[in-house]
Design an enzyme around this catalytic site. Sequence first.
Site, PDB file in Angstrom:
ATOM      1  N   GLY A 296       0.981  -1.036   0.125  1.00 17.67           N
ATOM      2  CA  GLY A 296       0.268  -0.508   0.183  1.00 17.67           C
ATOM      3  C   GLY A 296       0.625   1.260  -0.223  1.00 17.67           C
ATOM      4  O   GLY A 296       0.017   2.335  -0.061  1.00 17.67           O
ATOM      5  N   ASP A 297       2.206   1.084  -0.199  1.00 12.01           N
ATOM      6  CA  ASP A 297       3.425   2.304  -0.166  1.00 12.01           C
ATOM      7  C   ASP A 297       4.147   1.712  -0.572  1.00 12.01           C
ATOM      8  O   ASP A 297       4.290   0.860  -1.818  1.00 12.01           O
ATOM      9  CB  ASP A 297       3.261   3.310   1.777  1.00 12.01           C
ATOM     10  CG  ASP A 297       3.661   3.957   1.091  1.00 12.01           C
ATOM     11  OD1 ASP A 297       5.204   4.961   0.436  1.00 12.01           O
ATOM     12  OD2 ASP A 297       3.050   4.738   2.311  1.00 12.01           O
ATOM     13  N   ASP A 298       5.621   1.611  -0.360  1.00 11.88           N
ATOM     14  CA  ASP A 298       6.715   1.650  -1.256  1.00 11.88           C
ATOM     15  C   ASP A 298       7.213   0.121  -0.946  1.00 11.88           C
ATOM     16  O   ASP A 298       6.903  -0.235   0.278  1.00 11.88           O
ATOM     17  CB  ASP A 298       7.210   2.566  -0.407  1.00 11.88           C
ATOM     18  CG  ASP A 298       8.180   3.920  -1.281  1.00 11.88           C
ATOM     19  OD1 ASP A 298       7.058   4.887  -2.096  1.00 11.88           O
ATOM     20  OD2 ASP A 298       7.449   4.683  -0.250  1.00 11.88           O
TER      21      ASP A 298
ATOM     22  N   SER B  65       3.095  -2.048  -6.838  1.00 14.19           N
ATOM     23  CA  SER B  65       3.131  -1.259  -5.870  1.00 14.19           C
ATOM     24  C   SER B  65       2.301   0.435  -6.477  1.00 14.19           C
ATOM     25  O   SER B  65       2.617   1.569  -6.820  1.00 14.19           O
ATOM     26  CB  SER B  65       4.122  -0.053  -5.104  1.00 14.19           C
ATOM     27  OG  SER B  65       3.964   0.805  -4.306  1.00 14.19           O
TER      28      SER B  65
END
Length: 486
Positions: free
Chosen positions: A269-271, A302
């Site tokens: 949900g991010d990097d 991502s």
Amino acid sequence: MEFCRKNSKLQVMKLLLLVVVLVGLISFEGVECRKKGKKKVKVLDEYIEYSAMSCRAHVASLTDFGGVGDGITSNTNAFKAAIEHLGQFSYDGGSQLFVPPGQWLTGSFNLTSHFTLFLHKDAVLLASQEESEWPVIAPLPSYGRGRDAAGGRYISLIFGTNLTDVIVTGDNATIDGQGALWWQKFKKGKLKYTRPYLIEIMYSDQVQISNLTFLNSPSWNVHPVYSSNVIIKGVTILAPIVPISPNTDGINPDSCTNVLIEDCYIVSGDDCVAVKSGWDEYGISFAMPTQHLVIRRLTCISPDSAVIALGSEMSGGIQDVRAEDILAINSESGIRIKTAVGRGGFVKDIFVRRMTMKTMKWAFWMTGNYGSHADNKYDPNALPVIQGISYTDMVADNVTMAARLEGIDGDPFTGICISNVTIGMARKAKKVPWTCTNISGITTGVSPKPCDSLPEQEVTSCPYPTDSLAIENVEQKLCSFRANYK
């Protein structure tokens, strides 16, 4: 005389039969019965092998300390009691805690040195939903505050500090952070402290995290910080991307030296991998860079962030990062450098090669305008140094924009080299595939044609180190033990 011979043969046959039966009983790997009062309890005996940088002389099961794998009973005290007991063997061949099949609900617990936490393939650690099982600890000194809130932070599910030779592994067992409750509280602004991570190891040396699946982390998944000689391999990380799970970074090496990340699959949900080293004036003062980092054979999805991000908290510096054989799918950007005025620090000697990107917003993104300061005490004269960035042997398709490269006015990003890169643009791609401001460098064999700040030059390829780092040569031993569990 004939009778004696026959009788002797009969005795020999009986003896051989007895030996066969005894050997069979000794080597039996199945179900046996032990009486517990009047009730018989099935006990399984399994021989398990695994690879690790250290093997252990002493092994115990969580059930030996009252653990119950029913998914309902809290095992926090069982983990604590087990690890406290096994800690006495740190300098007597080390110890291992075996987590059998089952669903093991638990709050946070601390690891010890010369220790392995081994999860059976059918074991699931379930993070407790009770905040009382998550003690609050001080912010990291290189950050000066929590990332979600100005105060402290909830301790991670699996935590360790000032350790030597610690391993968390299994046969693709699962650690489920049950993070939905935390995501909702974060989105609604109801958290007083920063959300916990699934694993955080601080101030430690010789760390291995391997062959596990991480699900639904409340925030970052794996966070080695202020540590050295770290191996993270064979890890699967899965975070929901619809609806978004905020800040569920995959692996975040933070102010670490000699780190190997390999053979990992991450949906984030991010990097997917975020390389960090402290935030603004706190990171500058702490002055501990992340350096000598290898990332290889990584597959990443991502949609809202980067496959590999450098920063934005990079104020202690990032140097000598080597990434190769990366597959990026449906991600916002392939390689992203994030920094800003006030960060200070440096990002230099970054080498990436053999990267394949499919369906991307940007292949390359560098920005010197990433705000998000720790507080208003940062030094506006603390300018970051971004130099020596090499990308080579890459292919991408269905890309909206080839690159967005934005340095800082009066503080340009320099020494950028891009070679042998082919980017296939999407049907609805931006009319101008490259945007470049305050950057300089060279390119060779790049399509579509880069901006004027990156002129074509006749060089064979951009540099990539030819030496191996010490962490790449750490020997993996074949460890084994007998697991007895009900």
